[in-house]
Design a protein around this motif. Structure first.
Motif, PDB file in Angstrom:
ATOM      1  N   PRO A 125       0.805  -1.233   0.000  1.00 51.92           N
ATOM      2  CA  PRO A 125       0.000   0.000   0.000  1.00 51.92           C
ATOM      3  C   PRO A 125       0.834   1.278   0.000  1.00 51.92           C
ATOM      4  N   TYR A 126       1.952   1.268   0.694  1.00 53.26           N
ATOM      5  CA  TYR A 126       2.800   2.454   0.745  1.00 53.26           C
ATOM      6  C   TYR A 126       3.896   2.434  -0.326  1.00 53.26           C
ATOM      7  N   HIS A 127       3.784   1.508  -1.255  1.00 57.32           N
ATOM      8  CA  HIS A 127       4.658   1.433  -2.430  1.00 57.32           C
ATOM      9  C   HIS A 127       6.149   1.287  -2.073  1.00 57.32           C
ATOM     10  N   ILE A 128       6.408   0.590  -0.950  1.00 58.78           N
ATOM     11  CA  ILE A 128       7.807   0.374  -0.579  1.00 58.78           C
ATOM     12  C   ILE A 128       8.501  -0.518  -1.607  1.00 58.78           C
ATOM     13  N   ASN A 129       7.750  -1.472  -2.156  1.00 61.33           N
ATOM     14  CA  ASN A 129       8.327  -2.330  -3.188  1.00 61.33           C
ATOM     15  C   ASN A 129       8.702  -1.522  -4.426  1.00 61.33           C
ATOM     16  N   ASP A 130       7.864  -0.534  -4.772  1.00 61.26           N
ATOM     17  CA  ASP A 130       8.171   0.317  -5.918  1.00 61.26           C
ATOM     18  C   ASP A 130       9.381   1.202  -5.636  1.00 61.26           C
ATOM     19  N   ILE A 131       9.475   1.677  -4.412  1.00 64.99           N
ATOM     20  CA  ILE A 131      10.627   2.502  -4.025  1.00 64.99           C
ATOM     21  C   ILE A 131      11.913   1.698  -4.152  1.00 64.99           C
ATOM     22  N   GLU A 132      11.852   0.437  -3.751  1.00 64.34           N
ATOM     23  CA  GLU A 132      13.028  -0.428  -3.870  1.00 64.34           C
ATOM     24  C   GLU A 132      13.421  -0.619  -5.324  1.00 64.34           C
ATOM     25  N   SER A 133      12.430  -0.793  -6.192  1.00 63.07           N
ATOM     26  CA  SER A 133      12.716  -0.975  -7.621  1.00 63.07           C
ATOM     27  C   SER A 133      13.351   0.270  -8.222  1.00 63.07           C
ATOM     28  N   VAL A 134      12.783   1.433  -7.900  1.00 61.03           N
ATOM     29  CA  VAL A 134      13.325   2.695  -8.425  1.00 61.03           C
ATOM     30  C   VAL A 134      14.723   2.943  -7.884  1.00 61.03           C
ATOM     31  N   ALA A 135      14.933   2.636  -6.600  1.00 61.47           N
ATOM     32  CA  ALA A 135      16.257   2.806  -6.001  1.00 61.47           C
ATOM     33  C   ALA A 135      17.280   1.906  -6.686  1.00 61.47           C
TER      34      ALA A 135
ATOM     35  N   GLN B 267       6.329 -15.605 -18.968  1.00 57.81           N
ATOM     36  CA  GLN B 267       6.620 -14.618 -20.010  1.00 57.81           C
ATOM     37  C   GLN B 267       7.796 -13.711 -19.640  1.00 57.81           C
ATOM     38  N   ASP B 268       8.045 -13.591 -18.366  1.00 59.62           N
ATOM     39  CA  ASP B 268       9.114 -12.723 -17.875  1.00 59.62           C
ATOM     40  C   ASP B 268      10.467 -13.446 -17.837  1.00 59.62           C
ATOM     41  N   TRP B 269      10.533 -14.598 -18.445  1.00 61.47           N
ATOM     42  CA  TRP B 269      11.714 -15.468 -18.368  1.00 61.47           C
ATOM     43  C   TRP B 269      12.906 -14.932 -19.159  1.00 61.47           C
ATOM     44  N   TRP B 270      12.659 -14.170 -20.211  1.00 60.52           N
ATOM     45  CA  TRP B 270      13.734 -13.743 -21.092  1.00 60.52           C
ATOM     46  C   TRP B 270      14.752 -12.863 -20.375  1.00 60.52           C
TER      47      TRP B 270
ATOM     48  N   ILE C 299       9.388  -2.639 -17.907  1.00 54.17           N
ATOM     49  CA  ILE C 299       8.341  -1.778 -18.468  1.00 54.17           C
ATOM     50  C   ILE C 299       7.234  -2.622 -19.096  1.00 54.17           C
ATOM     51  N   LEU C 300       7.641  -3.668 -19.836  1.00 55.49           N
ATOM     52  CA  LEU C 300       6.649  -4.571 -20.420  1.00 55.49           C
ATOM     53  C   LEU C 300       5.796  -5.229 -19.340  1.00 55.49           C
ATOM     54  N   ASP C 301       6.447  -5.606 -18.241  1.00 53.62           N
ATOM     55  CA  ASP C 301       5.734  -6.257 -17.148  1.00 53.62           C
ATOM     56  C   ASP C 301       4.703  -5.317 -16.534  1.00 53.62           C
ATOM     57  N   VAL C 302       5.070  -4.034 -16.387  1.00 53.25           N
ATOM     58  CA  VAL C 302       4.146  -3.049 -15.813  1.00 53.25           C
ATOM     59  C   VAL C 302       2.976  -2.790 -16.756  1.00 53.25           C
ATOM     60  N   VAL C 303       3.267  -2.696 -18.033  1.00 46.86           N
ATOM     61  CA  VAL C 303       2.234  -2.357 -19.010  1.00 46.86           C
ATOM     62  C   VAL C 303       1.300  -3.535 -19.296  1.00 46.86           C
TER      63      VAL C 303
END
Length: 402
Positions: A137-147, A215-218, A204-208
């Motif tokens: 909910p607080y997007h900590i996982n997203d913060i980790e990805s961006v970091a 499918q994310d194996w490549w 980016i493909l995964d997000v979109v």
């Protein structure tokens, strides 16, 4: 718990094993030869291996990471970019050692590890509740990805800048740069950049499109190729014969104050016998008055003693022969001749080649044979230097005067 071999899991397993095998080989060699760069490259391979092991185990039907070890730190991702940077740094500076100041590079990784270990230690039920109420909910996982992306970009920029600085530095220190150009350095950076961009593209493909696990194996397969490339080529990387100390001040002192002895002023009549004396009158850069005697001494020494015939001649070697240090000799060459050390020495070799190539007594020798006699140590170095300093190839020069 049985590992299932299939088209998805098998390549990742082989890459994972390959990474650890080469890491161990590098660590053994590092211990034997006391080479920090091998220690660090081994950890780079470990980092690459841990980047793919989640998918490797998942495709293999082993779900321990998502059950018993959920939220446990699984990779060294936040430390990986710094490891790559320090590996490259240790490759071009044999004296490099970690200091307390370097500890800050590990801070993002330590924060990540402490956060995940604290949550993990509270037990599986707390982990699931934390993920549902805080982590997502607080997007900590997203913060980790961006970091993670930011760290990769930051250290990639540092590494590219380090490579450019190193390439410029060797031209001021060595007369032959072929054996220390570190094409592996360049290729390693290219491979890192390509892998990072592909991973970013897949993210980016995964997000979109919300890609499935399959499918994310490549992205993981690209990591396997990276492991094989870094392991095989990194282990086989030929180490330079000379001790490189990029980033350090190399001083060869011949006097207590470290400045060197004052040379006697070389008479103008002696200077005019030097074929390279023409460089003085053509140099647009002003030379400090106190360095003019050193310039005169240098040009006379190059003409009379011909140190350029030594293929491994370095700025430090020449300073030692002239009983001074590199901090004096470097500005003498740069400002006094308008050339860096590499071009300065190669100009003498090129001029020597011209004289010998036009001498009928050397008609039985090949152009390469003459070039080797003049101080060049390879055909590639000779052709590159001749073209740069004359604007034509050695063959074109010979044919133009026949």
């Amino acid at each position: 718990m049985t590992f299932e071999f299939n088209a998805y899991s098998a390549p990742l397993l082989f890459g994972f094993i390959q990474g650890w095998i080469y890491a161990l080989l590098l660590w053994v060699r590092a211990r034997r030869e006391e080479r920090l760069s091998d220690w660090l490259l081994g950890w780079v391979l470990v980092g690459l291996s841990f980047n793919i092991w989640e998918y490797m185990l998942g495709f293999g039907g082993i779900e321990i990471l998502w059950r018993e070890l959920e939220f446990f730190p699984r990779t060294i991702g936040f430390l990986f970019p710094a490891l790559c940077y320090f590996y490259l740094k240790s490759q071009i500076n044999a004296d490099f050692r970690f200091s307390r100041h370097d500890l800050w590079h590990a801070v993002p990784f330590l924060v990540y590890v402490v956060y995940h270990l604290i949550v993990f230690s509270m037990g599986p039920a707390f982990v699931e509740r934390w993920k549902a109420t805080v982590h997502y909910p607080y997007h900590i996982n997203d913060i980790e990805s961006v970091a993670g992306i930011a760290l990769s970009v930051y250290y990639l920029i540092l590494s590219l800048r380090l490579y450019r600085q190193y390439r410029a530095w060797i031209k001021t220190q060595f007369s032959d740069t072929e054996t220390i150009s570190f094409r592996w350095f360049r290729n390693f950076l290219i491979a890192l950049t390509a892998t990072f961009l592909f991973s970013l593209f897949m993210m980016i493909l995964d997000v979109v499109f919300t890609l499935t696990f399959w499918q994310d194996w490549w992205d993981e397969l690209a990591g396997v190729f990276m492991i094989y490339y870094v392991g095989i080529h990194g282990y086989a990387q030929v180490q330079p014969g000379r001790r490189l100390t990029f980033g350090q001040t190399t001083v060869t002192d011949s006097s207590p104050d470290g400045v060197g002895v004052e040379p006697e002023r070389v008479p103008e009549s002696v200077l005019q016998t030097s074929e390279l004396a023409r460089l003085v009158s053509r140099t647009p850069t002003a030379l400090a008055t106190d360095l003019i005697p050193w310039r005169d001494t240098l040009l006379a020494y190059m003409e009379n003693e011909r140190p350029y015939l030594d293929p491994d001649l370095s700025l430090n070697d020449l300073a030692r022969r002239l009983k001074t240090n590199t901090s004096v000799l470097s500005p003498v060459i740069n400002a006094g001749t308008g050339k860096n050390f590499n071009d300065f020495v190669n100009q003498y070799r090129v001029d020597a080649f011209k004289r010998q190539a036009l001498d009928p007594a050397n008609g039985h020798l090949s152009l390469l044979g003459i070039a080797l006699d003049c101080g060049f140590n390879s055909k590639a170095t000779f052709n590159r230097a001749f073209k740069k300093l004359t604007g034509q190839s050695p063959r074109e020069f010979v044919e133009s005067v026949e």
